[in-house]
Motif scaffolding. Sequence first.
Motif, PDB file in Angstrom:
ATOM      1  N   THR A  48      34.749  38.145  43.918  1.00 16.03           N
ATOM      2  CA  THR A  48      34.755  37.009  44.234  1.00 16.03           C
ATOM      3  C   THR A  48      35.736  36.115  42.891  1.00 16.03           C
ATOM      4  N   ARG A  54      39.334  38.361  45.631  1.00 15.14           N
ATOM      5  CA  ARG A  54      39.775  37.566  45.830  1.00 15.14           C
ATOM      6  C   ARG A  54      41.265  37.695  47.192  1.00 15.14           C
ATOM      7  N   SER A  84      30.202  31.762  46.151  1.00 15.29           N
ATOM      8  CA  SER A  84      31.234  32.153  47.565  1.00 15.29           C
ATOM      9  C   SER A  84      31.486  33.095  47.583  1.00 15.29           C
ATOM     10  N   GLN A  89      32.098  34.325  51.675  1.00 14.96           N
ATOM     11  CA  GLN A  89      33.149  35.389  51.722  1.00 14.96           C
ATOM     12  C   GLN A  89      32.202  36.119  53.150  1.00 14.96           C
TER      13      GLN A  89
END
Length: 381
Positions: free
Chosen positions: A11, A16, A40, A44
């Motif tokens: 994250t 990312r 997050s 993902q």
Amino acid sequence: MIKAVSILGSTGSIGRQSIAAAKHLGVPVVALTANKKIDSVEQQARELKPKFVAIFDENAANDLKIRLADTDIRVGSGMQGLIEAATLSEADCVVTAVSGSVGLRPTLAAISEKKRIALANKETLVCAGEIVMPAAKAVGAEIVPVDSEHSAIFQCLMGRQPGELKKILLTGSGGPFRGKSRAELENVTPEQAVKHPNWSMGAKISVDSATMMNKGLEFIEAMHLFGVTPDDIRVVVHPQSIVHSMVELVDGTVIAQLGVPDMGLPIQLAMTYPERKASPFAHLDFYAMKDMTFEAPDYEKTPCLKLAMDCARRGGTAPCIMSAANEVAVAMFLNHRLGYNRIYDCALQAVESIEIVNKPDLEAVLAADEQARVFVREHFS
Ligand code: MG
């Protein structure tokens, strides 16, 4: 090129961008880990469908397990979860993008499974370079640096023989406060410190760039990664961040690696190495480029850099103590609980007060790390 990747610290900024690189290259992401940002991670995980997700925080891991109950994704927690993500049999590459010494054990575990380490966790080598590098060498695990400077040096050294290197020229922009004195920086706010002129990065590393502690950590990292002494590395301030570092060879030739300042490039290379693939990033335009300038660092104005170089020479647990103290101090600064100039004071006093252990094993490294954290919390909050 690699077949599948585990991303530790998915994250954060590097995490990312690693996901973006994997998607661009068509490399499956088989494991993700995060500290506790489960919103997050859930997003993902649903998109990437990894086999395994680990959340360091136990409670957050339990929440995520409930949220992902409708999927086949396994959820782990704590250090055990991080280690499992780092050693998952499906992955042949592990991006270590976690922040801090928590990355140490998972990295060593991945090395023991001979995974390629796309190394983005500075503390791994700063604290335990003398443990990690021999461990990687013993099993033949590749360590490909993701840090732009080390990636540059790595690229400049491709195809070179060990005896050909004379000096590493480690470049750094000098950060947003280049040329400013300690007195001028007394009232710097976190908002000012995280505004880097060239690079977009996470908050901690942005503050480290402002103090130039980041360059100091990179100095120590380079020493271990390339098997050189502190005398073999020269820091060169290059405010434009176009040259990402250079090597000087014994015949006087200097090889530099240049590119736009985007972390996506070294991340992609760590995945494609030794191959190169087309990337989605802007290319350098030499017609549009303005000046490139180079200068010596001003150690009076960047005492953190000087301290790190002194710790590099001192060796043992000194770099670890300095790095851990700095980490806690930066977190306190970001929370408005510590003045900007006190970050250096924290790191210096920790190094001067805590006993330095020579040739530490992993336990001694982790103990030094903890001692430094406790020291800063007790003396500076
Ligand atoms: Mg860097």
